[in-house]
Design an enzyme around this catalytic site. Structure first.
Site, PDB file in Angstrom:
ATOM      1  N   GLN A 293       0.862  -1.185   0.000  1.00 54.46           N
ATOM      2  CA  GLN A 293       0.000   0.000   0.000  1.00 54.46           C
ATOM      3  C   GLN A 293       0.895   1.230   0.000  1.00 54.46           C
ATOM      4  OE1 GLN A 293      -2.337   1.517   3.485  1.00 54.46           O
ATOM      5  NE2 GLN A 293      -4.103   1.219   2.156  1.00 54.46           N
TER       6      GLN A 293
ATOM      7  N   TYR B 113      -6.343  10.242   4.738  1.00 52.85           N
ATOM      8  CA  TYR B 113      -4.956  10.577   4.426  1.00 52.85           C
ATOM      9  C   TYR B 113      -4.985  11.414   3.143  1.00 52.85           C
ATOM     10  CZ  TYR B 113      -3.981   7.307   8.141  1.00 52.85           C
ATOM     11  OH  TYR B 113      -3.950   6.702   9.368  1.00 52.85           O
TER      12      TYR B 113
ATOM     13  N   CYS C 141     -12.388  -4.501  20.501  1.00 46.33           N
ATOM     14  CA  CYS C 141     -12.227  -3.525  21.592  1.00 46.33           C
ATOM     15  C   CYS C 141     -11.516  -2.252  21.140  1.00 46.33           C
ATOM     16  CB  CYS C 141     -11.444  -4.147  22.745  1.00 46.33           C
ATOM     17  SG  CYS C 141      -9.738  -4.575  22.306  1.00 46.33           S
TER      18      CYS C 141
ATOM     19  N   CYS D 133      -6.073  -2.077  19.603  1.00 48.55           N
ATOM     20  CA  CYS D 133      -5.005  -2.078  18.589  1.00 48.55           C
ATOM     21  C   CYS D 133      -4.815  -0.679  18.014  1.00 48.55           C
ATOM     22  CB  CYS D 133      -5.294  -3.105  17.493  1.00 48.55           C
ATOM     23  SG  CYS D 133      -6.959  -3.022  16.815  1.00 48.55           S
TER      24      CYS D 133
HETATM   25  C1  FMN Z   1      -4.328  -1.088  14.161  1.00 49.03           C
HETATM   26  C2  FMN Z   1      -4.886  -0.782  12.802  1.00 49.03           C
HETATM   27  C3  FMN Z   1      -4.087  -0.144  11.845  1.00 49.03           C
HETATM   28  C4  FMN Z   1      -4.586   0.105  10.555  1.00 49.03           C
HETATM   29  N1  FMN Z   1      -3.764   0.678   9.612  1.00 49.03           N
HETATM   30  C5  FMN Z   1      -4.229   0.874   8.359  1.00 49.03           C
HETATM   31  C6  FMN Z   1      -3.376   1.391   7.339  1.00 49.03           C
HETATM   32  O1  FMN Z   1      -2.199   1.668   7.569  1.00 49.03           O
HETATM   33  N2  FMN Z   1      -3.889   1.559   6.080  1.00 49.03           N
HETATM   34  C7  FMN Z   1      -5.196   1.249   5.794  1.00 49.03           C
HETATM   35  O2  FMN Z   1      -5.631   1.414   4.653  1.00 49.03           O
HETATM   36  N3  FMN Z   1      -6.024   0.759   6.747  1.00 49.03           N
HETATM   37  C8  FMN Z   1      -5.572   0.543   7.988  1.00 49.03           C
HETATM   38  N4  FMN Z   1      -6.400  -0.014   8.928  1.00 49.03           N
HETATM   39  C9  FMN Z   1      -7.783  -0.394   8.555  1.00 49.03           C
HETATM   40  C10 FMN Z   1      -7.840  -1.866   8.115  1.00 49.03           C
HETATM   41  O3  FMN Z   1      -7.161  -2.092   6.913  1.00 49.03           O
HETATM   42  C11 FMN Z   1      -9.305  -2.317   7.915  1.00 49.03           C
HETATM   43  O4  FMN Z   1      -9.882  -1.556   6.900  1.00 49.03           O
HETATM   44  C12 FMN Z   1     -10.141  -2.181   9.182  1.00 49.03           C
HETATM   45  O5  FMN Z   1      -9.438  -2.709  10.300  1.00 49.03           O
HETATM   46  C13 FMN Z   1     -11.487  -2.901   9.060  1.00 49.03           C
HETATM   47  O6  FMN Z   1     -11.280  -4.277   8.784  1.00 49.03           O
HETATM   48  P1  FMN Z   1     -11.416  -5.411   9.959  1.00 49.03           P
HETATM   49  O7  FMN Z   1     -12.726  -5.167  10.626  1.00 49.03           O
HETATM   50  O8  FMN Z   1     -11.367  -6.707   9.210  1.00 49.03           O
HETATM   51  O9  FMN Z   1     -10.269  -5.230  10.892  1.00 49.03           O
HETATM   52  C14 FMN Z   1      -5.913  -0.266  10.231  1.00 49.03           C
HETATM   53  C15 FMN Z   1      -6.705  -0.907  11.186  1.00 49.03           C
HETATM   54  C16 FMN Z   1      -6.211  -1.179  12.452  1.00 49.03           C
HETATM   55  C17 FMN Z   1      -7.074  -1.916  13.423  1.00 49.03           C
END
Ligand code: FMN
Length: 375
Positions: free
Chosen positions: A101, A170, A349, A352
């Site tokens: 990315q 961003y 929660c 993270c």
């Molecule tokens: C700790 C953390 C860091 C993340 N960092 C990024 C990132 O750098 N770039 C991005 O596009 N999304 C980032 N996300 C979002 C995730 O890619 C994802 O879209 C989001 O967690 C929802 O998916 P999930 O419910 O399966 O976790 C981050 C999410 C978390 C929890």
């Protein structure tokens, strides 16, 4: 039954062993100069070994002063290529494909980390009252160049493709969104104007790095608030990306439209659904884009129930499903689901994301999350 989830497929011209994506999640494990660390390689090796089809790596930041976090990984310098090469090879050797990315933190680039005020589409701050600089057209050209050079580095390092991070406010997302982009020149106004910078980046990558090097775009299928992007905007924007030559789309969102949760900022105004939210609250935004645009689509957002993942694929709402925190917590999630075994569950929660803001990724459920990796 999770038949389709584990059926191999082709995505943007490459073979995948299944339809599960680990989406970009910043780990804060890179070296202070943005180079890949041993801990980072081990962290991703474990997730690739867990059976996922595609890993979209956390951002390789395209400019030294555009970091998202103190220990963001970098794609802004040639001496970062050897580490990136080692990381890409390690993931591929475990049978997964890997995209990098690419991101410029824009209005979310904190001066404490970057040493300069954040820059954005216009001077509207993302953080409360933070002085923010609107980019000039010459500076926009330079950002386009930064993304293009970073893509060339990703290709040289052996990545299977790149994803442009145009979500979560961003820089590229700040251009796309009418909430933040108040420009009156060619880079603002309607969807065509707000998407212009991304269109130029896609075209430049295809021209300079190669037509055959896959480029996907991550963007919002919906944004909370009266001014936010609506599903009809998402279709128009996706069409612009498709015409520019993008190979695939990754549909995230900002805010979950559940009336009783709106106004609870940490819960509702986020791309990361919390424990209060239902399963897969964004999947219909992906389906909205998928129905209208002839490009493969990744859906994301609290898809932790494999039956719902399967159903979304069966119903043609998306081509791949991204499973973020569930794989963050339990790297073996894909293998265990395929074998009908119990997984360690993410409880939603948000420790993270909250801990990452302080510099280290901590998980309430998996305390060994980053400690298992050698430091
Ligand atoms: C700790 C953390 C860091 C993340 N960092 C990024 C990132 O750098 N770039 C991005 O596009 N999304 C980032 N996300 C979002 C995730 O890619 C994802 O879209 C989001 O967690 C929802 O998916 P999930 O419910 O399966 O976790 C981050 C999410 C978390 C929890």
């Amino acid at each position: 039954m999770t038949k389709l989830l584990f059926t191999p497929t082709t995505f943007v011209g490459m073979d995948l062993r299944n339809r599960i994506v680990y989406p970009p999640i910043t780990t804060g494990l890179a070296e202070p100069d943005g180079k890949v660390s041993d801990r980072m390689v081990e962290f991703y090796r474990q997730r690739a070994a867990g059976g996922v089809g595609l890993i979209i790596l956390e951002p390789g930041v395209v400019h030294q002063q555009a970091k998202l976090a103190k220990f963001s990984a970098g794609a802004w310098a040639d001496d970062q290529i050897p580490g990136m090469t080692r990381l890409a090879k390690t993931i591929q050797n475990e049978g997964a494909r890997v995209f990098l990315q690419l991101c410029h933190a824009g209005p979310k680039a904190h001066p404490r980390i970057n040493g300069v005020p954040p820059s954005s589409a216009s001077d509207k701050p993302f953080f409360f009252k933070m002085p923010t600089v609107a980019l000039s057209q010459i500076e926009i050209k330079s950002v386009v160049n930064d993304f293009t050079l970073a893509s060339a580095r990703a290709r040289e390092a052996g990545f299977d493709g790149v994803e442009l991070h145009a979500a979560h406010f961003y820089l590229l997302s700040a251009f796309l969104s009418p909430v933040i982009n108040h420009r009156t020149d060619a880079y603002g106004g309607d969807n065509q104007g707000r998407a212009r910078i991304i269109r130029e980046i896609v075209i430049a990558i295809k021209q300079m790095v190669g037509k055959d090097f896959p480029v996907t775009v991550r963007f919002h299928g919906y944004e909370e608030g009266a001014q936010g992007l609506k599903p009809c905007d998402a279709i128009e924007i996706a069409q612009i990306f498709a015409e520019a030559g993008a190979d695939g789309l990754h549909v995230s969102a900002y805010g979950v439209p559940i009336p009783e949760l709106v106004g609870i900022a940490s819960v509702a105004s986020s791309p990361i659904p919390a424990k209060e939210h239902p399963q897969a609250p964004f999947v219909d935004y992906a389906a909205n884009v998928k129905r209208a645009i002839n490009l493969p689509v990744i859906a994301v957002g609290k898809i932790t129930d494999p039956e719902i993942a399967e159903q979304s694929l069966q119903e043609g709402k998306c081509d791949l499903v991204a499973v973020g925190r569930a794989i963050l917590v339990d790297p073996q999630w894909p293998n265990k689901i395929a074998a009908g075994k119990k997984v360690i569950r993410c409880v939603g929660c948000l420790d993270c994301i909250n801990s990452l803001a302080k510099g280290e990724l901590v998980c309430r459920v998996n305390r060994e999350l980053v400690r298992v990796c050698p430091s």
